[in-house]
Design a protein around this motif. Structure first.
Motif, short mmCIF file in Angstrom:
data_model
loop_
_atom_site.label_atom_id
_atom_site.label_comp_id
_atom_site.label_asym_id
_atom_site.label_seq_id
_atom_site.Cartn_x
_atom_site.Cartn_y
_atom_site.Cartn_z
N VAL A 9 0.87 -1.18 0.00
CA VAL A 9 0.00 0.00 0.00
C VAL A 9 0.91 1.23 0.00
CG1 VAL A 9 -1.92 -1.16 1.16
CG2 VAL A 9 -0.15 -0.04 2.52
N MET A 10 0.32 2.39 -0.22
CA MET A 10 1.11 3.62 -0.35
C MET A 10 2.12 3.81 0.78
SD MET A 10 -1.36 6.54 -1.79
CE MET A 10 -1.88 6.60 -3.46
N ASP A 11 1.73 3.45 1.99
CA ASP A 11 2.64 3.62 3.13
C ASP A 11 3.91 2.78 2.98
OD1 ASP A 11 0.85 5.35 4.32
OD2 ASP A 11 0.03 3.84 5.70
N ASN A 12 3.88 1.72 2.16
CA ASN A 12 5.03 0.83 1.98
C ASN A 12 5.95 1.24 0.84
OD1 ASN A 12 2.54 -1.67 2.26
ND2 ASN A 12 3.86 -1.04 3.95
N PHE A 13 5.48 2.09 -0.06
CA PHE A 13 6.21 2.36 -1.30
C PHE A 13 7.62 2.91 -1.06
CE2 PHE A 13 2.01 3.05 -3.81
CZ PHE A 13 1.74 1.70 -3.72
N ALA A 14 7.79 3.81 -0.12
CA ALA A 14 9.11 4.40 0.14
C ALA A 14 10.09 3.32 0.58
CB ALA A 14 9.02 5.50 1.19
N PHE A 15 9.65 2.41 1.46
CA PHE A 15 10.53 1.33 1.90
C PHE A 15 10.83 0.37 0.75
CE2 PHE A 15 11.02 -3.07 3.30
CZ PHE A 15 12.22 -2.95 3.97
N ILE A 16 9.81 0.00 0.01
CA ILE A 16 10.02 -0.94 -1.11
C ILE A 16 11.01 -0.36 -2.10
CG2 ILE A 16 8.90 -2.07 -3.07
CD1 ILE A 16 6.40 -2.33 -1.24
N GLN A 17 10.97 0.94 -2.31
CA GLN A 17 11.90 1.60 -3.23
C GLN A 17 13.35 1.37 -2.79
OE1 GLN A 17 10.75 3.41 -6.00
NE2 GLN A 17 12.87 3.47 -6.66
N THR A 18 13.60 1.29 -1.49
CA THR A 18 14.97 1.10 -0.99
C THR A 18 15.50 -0.30 -1.28
OG1 THR A 18 14.35 0.32 1.24
CG2 THR A 18 14.53 2.72 0.90
N LEU A 19 14.63 -1.24 -1.63
CA LEU A 19 15.06 -2.61 -1.89
C LEU A 19 15.73 -2.76 -3.26
CD1 LEU A 19 11.94 -4.53 -0.52
CD2 LEU A 19 14.10 -4.05 0.67
N SER A 79 18.94 -12.75 -12.97
CA SER A 79 18.71 -11.45 -13.61
C SER A 79 17.42 -10.79 -13.13
CB SER A 79 18.68 -11.60 -15.14
OG SER A 79 17.52 -12.29 -15.56
N ALA A 80 16.56 -11.54 -12.44
CA ALA A 80 15.31 -10.99 -11.90
C ALA A 80 15.51 -10.38 -10.51
CB ALA A 80 14.24 -12.09 -11.81
N TYR A 81 16.66 -10.60 -9.91
CA TYR A 81 16.92 -10.15 -8.54
C TYR A 81 17.22 -8.67 -8.46
CZ TYR A 81 17.21 -14.87 -6.63
OH TYR A 81 16.92 -16.13 -6.19
N PRO A 82 16.89 -8.08 -7.34
CA PRO A 82 16.05 -8.56 -6.26
C PRO A 82 14.60 -8.73 -6.72
CG PRO A 82 17.30 -6.61 -5.58
CD PRO A 82 17.45 -6.76 -7.05
N VAL A 83 13.95 -9.75 -6.18
CA VAL A 83 12.58 -10.08 -6.58
C VAL A 83 11.67 -10.06 -5.36
CG1 VAL A 83 12.96 -12.57 -6.44
CG2 VAL A 83 11.18 -11.70 -7.94
N PHE A 84 10.44 -9.63 -5.60
CA PHE A 84 9.45 -9.41 -4.54
C PHE A 84 8.22 -10.25 -4.87
CE2 PHE A 84 5.89 -6.62 -3.04
CZ PHE A 84 6.26 -6.45 -1.72
N PHE A 85 7.94 -11.30 -4.07
CA PHE A 85 6.75 -12.13 -4.25
C PHE A 85 5.66 -11.62 -3.32
CE2 PHE A 85 10.12 -14.88 -5.75
CZ PHE A 85 9.56 -15.45 -6.88
N MET A 86 4.45 -11.54 -3.83
CA MET A 86 3.36 -11.01 -3.02
C MET A 86 2.05 -11.71 -3.33
SD MET A 86 2.88 -7.43 -5.00
CE MET A 86 3.39 -7.49 -6.71
N SER A 87 1.15 -11.63 -2.36
CA SER A 87 -0.23 -12.09 -2.54
C SER A 87 -1.10 -11.12 -1.76
CB SER A 87 -0.41 -13.52 -2.03
OG SER A 87 -0.33 -13.56 -0.63
N SER A 88 -2.40 -11.33 -1.87
CA SER A 88 -3.31 -10.41 -1.19
C SER A 88 -3.11 -10.42 0.32
CB SER A 88 -4.76 -10.71 -1.54
OG SER A 88 -5.07 -12.05 -1.21
N SER A 89 -2.78 -11.56 0.90
CA SER A 89 -2.58 -11.63 2.35
C SER A 89 -1.12 -11.74 2.76
CB SER A 89 -3.35 -12.83 2.93
OG SER A 89 -2.83 -14.02 2.40
N GLY A 90 -0.27 -12.26 1.89
CA GLY A 90 1.15 -12.37 2.19
C GLY A 90 1.51 -13.48 3.15
N ASN A 91 0.55 -14.36 3.47
CA ASN A 91 0.84 -15.39 4.48
C ASN A 91 1.40 -16.66 3.85
OD1 ASN A 91 -1.44 -16.52 3.36
ND2 ASN A 91 -2.73 -16.20 5.12
N HIS A 92 1.04 -17.81 4.36
CA HIS A 92 1.66 -19.08 4.01
C HIS A 92 1.76 -19.37 2.52
CE1 HIS A 92 -2.61 -20.02 3.88
NE2 HIS A 92 -2.29 -21.06 3.14
#
Length: 95
Positions: A9-19, A79-92
């Motif tokens: 969500v928007m609150d996460n974008f600044a942190f995600i950018q640092t990755l 070549s895809a790294y760093p990579v970010f996997f996500m789902s709607s809940s982010g759990n198991h």
């Protein structure tokens, strides 16, 4: 590196950018919200949608196999790294 999360969500974008991400992978059948799509696009992060319904596949097991295979191919592609996997809940399901 490999990262996992729920949909950002928007609150996460600044942190995600640092990755310094190159690739973001959506494993959920749900679509990302417009702000997240825009963020990935603007940041130059390739967005891969794997969780959406696949035309011509009537078998849920076949869909899950194909999604897992594609996700592993991305995870093994340096070549895809760093990579970010996500789902709607982010759990198991993503872990």
């Amino acid at each position: 590196g490999i990262f996992r999360s729920s949909f950002p969500v928007m609150d996460n974008f600044a942190f995600i950018q640092t990755l310094g991400l190159r690739t973001a992978v959506n494993l959920s059948q749900e679509q990302l919200v417009r702000s997240a799509r825009s963020f990935f696009s603007t940041a130059g992060i390739r967005l891969v949608e794997l969780g959406g319904s696949r035309q011509g596949d009537s078998s849920r097991a076949h869909m899950q196999y194909d999604m897992l295979k594609e996700a592993l191919e991305i995870a093994l592609d340096a070549s895809a790294y760093p990579v970010f996997f996500m789902s709607s809940s982010g759990n198991h399901g993503v872990g």
